[in-house]
Write a protein that holds these residues in place. Sequence first.
Motif, mmCIF file in Angstrom:
data_model
loop_
_atom_site.group_PDB
_atom_site.id
_atom_site.type_symbol
_atom_site.label_atom_id
_atom_site.label_comp_id
_atom_site.label_asym_id
_atom_site.label_seq_id
_atom_site.Cartn_x
_atom_site.Cartn_y
_atom_site.Cartn_z
ATOM 1 N N LEU A 80 38.101 51.418 -20.702
ATOM 2 C CA LEU A 80 38.270 49.976 -20.862
ATOM 3 C C LEU A 80 37.122 49.332 -21.630
ATOM 4 N N LEU A 81 36.007 50.047 -21.807
ATOM 5 C CA LEU A 81 34.900 49.538 -22.609
ATOM 6 C C LEU A 81 35.045 49.874 -24.092
ATOM 7 N N LEU A 82 35.940 50.798 -24.445
ATOM 8 C CA LEU A 82 36.019 51.281 -25.824
ATOM 9 C C LEU A 82 36.287 50.189 -26.860
ATOM 10 N N PRO A 83 37.118 49.176 -26.577
ATOM 11 C CA PRO A 83 37.329 48.136 -27.603
ATOM 12 C C PRO A 83 36.067 47.390 -28.013
ATOM 13 N N MET A 84 34.974 47.498 -27.242
ATOM 14 C CA MET A 84 33.718 46.892 -27.676
ATOM 15 C C MET A 84 33.213 47.517 -28.974
ATOM 16 N N ALA A 85 33.614 48.765 -29.237
ATOM 17 C CA ALA A 85 33.195 49.446 -30.459
ATOM 18 C C ALA A 85 34.031 49.050 -31.669
ATOM 19 N N MET A 86 35.115 48.326 -31.455
ATOM 20 C CA MET A 86 36.032 47.964 -32.531
ATOM 21 C C MET A 86 35.820 46.505 -32.919
ATOM 22 N N PRO A 87 35.128 46.225 -34.031
ATOM 23 C CA PRO A 87 35.003 44.821 -34.464
ATOM 24 C C PRO A 87 36.380 44.205 -34.706
ATOM 25 N N ALA A 88 36.501 42.936 -34.389
ATOM 26 C CA ALA A 88 37.802 42.278 -34.511
ATOM 27 C C ALA A 88 38.310 42.298 -35.946
ATOM 28 N N TYR A 89 37.403 42.158 -36.936
ATOM 29 C CA TYR A 89 37.875 42.146 -38.321
ATOM 30 C C TYR A 89 38.368 43.528 -38.755
ATOM 31 N N VAL A 90 37.843 44.593 -38.156
ATOM 32 C CA VAL A 90 38.338 45.944 -38.453
ATOM 33 C C VAL A 90 39.733 46.121 -37.868
ATOM 34 N N ALA A 91 39.936 45.686 -36.621
ATOM 35 C CA ALA A 91 41.271 45.751 -36.029
ATOM 36 C C ALA A 91 42.269 44.902 -36.816
ATOM 37 N N ALA A 92 41.791 43.795 -37.378
ATOM 38 C CA ALA A 92 42.681 42.938 -38.165
ATOM 39 C C ALA A 92 43.225 43.680 -39.382
ATOM 40 N N TYR A 93 42.382 44.472 -40.045
ATOM 41 C CA TYR A 93 42.845 45.228 -41.209
ATOM 42 C C TYR A 93 43.934 46.230 -40.806
ATOM 43 N N ALA A 94 43.725 46.893 -39.681
ATOM 44 C CA ALA A 94 44.677 47.912 -39.245
ATOM 45 C C ALA A 94 46.020 47.291 -38.890
ATOM 46 N N TYR A 95 46.011 46.237 -38.088
ATOM 47 C CA TYR A 95 47.278 45.651 -37.659
ATOM 48 C C TYR A 95 47.995 44.940 -38.801
ATOM 49 N N THR A 96 47.263 44.370 -39.725
ATOM 50 C CA THR A 96 47.914 43.736 -40.871
ATOM 51 C C THR A 96 48.695 44.755 -41.686
ATOM 52 N N ASP A 97 48.086 45.908 -41.929
ATOM 53 C CA ASP A 97 48.767 46.938 -42.708
ATOM 54 C C ASP A 97 49.916 47.570 -41.918
ATOM 55 N N ALA A 98 49.704 47.799 -40.627
ATOM 56 C CA ALA A 98 50.719 48.495 -39.830
ATOM 57 C C ALA A 98 51.942 47.626 -39.566
ATOM 58 N N LEU A 99 51.757 46.316 -39.387
ATOM 59 C CA LEU A 99 52.851 45.455 -38.949
ATOM 60 C C LEU A 99 53.411 44.563 -40.040
ATOM 61 N N GLN A 100 52.939 44.701 -41.282
ATOM 62 C CA GLN A 100 53.470 43.854 -42.343
ATOM 63 C C GLN A 100 54.926 44.206 -42.658
ATOM 64 N N TYR A 101 55.613 43.263 -43.324
ATOM 65 C CA TYR A 101 57.057 43.417 -43.560
ATOM 66 C C TYR A 101 57.377 44.706 -44.321
ATOM 67 N N SER A 102 56.565 45.030 -45.316
ATOM 68 C CA SER A 102 56.824 46.232 -46.125
ATOM 69 C C SER A 102 56.111 47.469 -45.591
ATOM 70 N N GLY A 103 55.484 47.361 -44.417
ATOM 71 C CA GLY A 103 54.751 48.482 -43.865
ATOM 72 C C GLY A 103 55.675 49.584 -43.362
ATOM 73 N N ALA A 104 55.057 50.734 -43.092
ATOM 74 C CA ALA A 104 55.832 51.896 -42.670
ATOM 75 C C ALA A 104 56.508 51.670 -41.317
ATOM 76 N N LEU A 105 55.834 50.978 -40.399
ATOM 77 C CA LEU A 105 56.379 50.802 -39.054
ATOM 78 C C LEU A 105 57.611 49.906 -39.064
ATOM 79 N N GLN A 106 57.487 48.729 -39.681
ATOM 80 C CA GLN A 106 58.621 47.797 -39.688
ATOM 81 C C GLN A 106 59.771 48.320 -40.550
ATOM 82 N N SER A 107 59.442 48.954 -41.662
ATOM 83 C CA SER A 107 60.498 49.522 -42.515
ATOM 84 C C SER A 107 61.243 50.632 -41.792
#
Length: 534
Positions: free
Chosen positions: A87-114
């Motif tokens: 439960l402490l591990l997300p402290m190692a993940m800066p919010a702006y780094v997570a933002a890059y990952a989720y933006t790419d993964a969940l965008q309309y043309s991304g692999a997951l949504q497609s």
Amino acid sequence: MGLLLLLGLVLLLVLPVLTVLGAWFALDAAGWAQWQHLAATVLPGYAVESALLSLGVALGTLMVGGGAAALVSLFEFRGRRWLDFALLLPMAMPAYVAAYAYTDALQYSGALQSGLREALGLQGRLWGEVRSLPGAVLLFVLCLYPYVYLLTRTALAERAAALLEAAQLLGASLPRRILGVALPLARPALAAGVLLVLMETLADYGVGSYFGLSTLTTGVYKAWLVNGDRQAAAQLASLLLVVVLVCMALERHAQARMRFAGARNAGGAPAPRVPLRGWRAGVALALCSLPVLLGFFAPLTWLGWLAWQEWRVSELALGPRFWQWTWASLKLAGWASAITVVLAFALVAVQRFEQQGLRRWMARAATRLLGLGYAVPGAVIAVGLLLPMGWLQQLWSGATLAFTGTVLGLLVAYTVRFGGVALQSVEAGYARIPPTLDDSARLLGASRLRLLGRLHLPLLRRAGLAAALLVFVDVMKELPATLLLRPFNHDTLAVMAYQLARDERLGEAALPAVAIAVVGLLPVALLWRAMRLR
């Protein structure tokens, strides 16, 4: 003389804060007119969006962090020991780094949504835009809830044992023990954790800028970099600073209440945990695992996959540039760690040697001044450093070049921003050295310098290493001040990850982003080792 030099150095380091606050006293009629223009145009939008973001993050981290702390501290179920660390591990993940990952993964043309549209035979968008205010709230909650979790978990595990046992002996049911005893006892810890989260949220620039939010922090950068208006930037920075200082004062009040509760209820053993079986254990495991999965493993896995794809397609073209960014980051982090730790040792040692009188008061005042820096956002520090350079430029034409054309400005900003981190670790180390050891050494004729070199420094080796590690990782992740103050051809991993992601080159941004997250695991492991539950 040494104390006066240290005090002068600390006053120089807090100059950015004083400059930002003092900018109001230098306003002329045009400056007040500009302030009225800001108040009538963009300031309400900045204030409202910052307030909505802060409110959403506060409520989210309160529920996620407080709920996870209650489950891990008060109940026994399969996987609890692993979750204690995870439960402490997300402290190692800066919010702006997570933002890059989720933006790419969940965008309309991304692999997951497609893939889901193809598999389900659906048309159109399956979910809303990630780059939005609700998306930013969710990301901050996933990355910052460990602040609330850690403080609340400590309060419940170490301070609630006697009262919970007494309530159980008196026949109180489990819901009544939790709602009537455990949670009220943890209320100061919850408040302190939420206020720490708010300070981190208000200081953020990476997520706000990448998601196109209009917050006070992004407003400071727009005023300075886009409009070239230093006065407006200083005015917005001063408002941000006042809000953060209020949060810091409230957090210290909550911490004081937490220490008072701990003094009354301190006990040896952790609180007796209620065993969970069957579906209840499964629900507890799922609820605690979900923020770890979404806040750390999911973004890290996605970024790792993007980095691998980019590395393979570009045929190692990113390699030389990546190592240049890494070397620049390591060099800055190393120098900043050394400077802040040496300064922290000097200040705390002087405070230790000066037992009474004006010199002790001056040493304590210098220590508290430097400790304030951690609560000051990087945007405020950068503006506070650049404003005096503009005034000094009129006297010496090379002032700005000497300050921003080298790493000097960055090192000063890092020392101001993270000096408090080193101070906390060194002060904690000194607290474990009994004053009687100093008295014995003095009776044997040891001078202060010899006492420091032969007794204090060997005993404080671990505290110094911990302080250096914490500052090192914080510098590696720091973005706002680095963006404004870095010299040419001195890009860091954080800066390049932000710039590449801003240019929609997320594949290239993935590798430096992964490196930042992996380095951030070091202090998390150190923290868990020092504070793990039995």
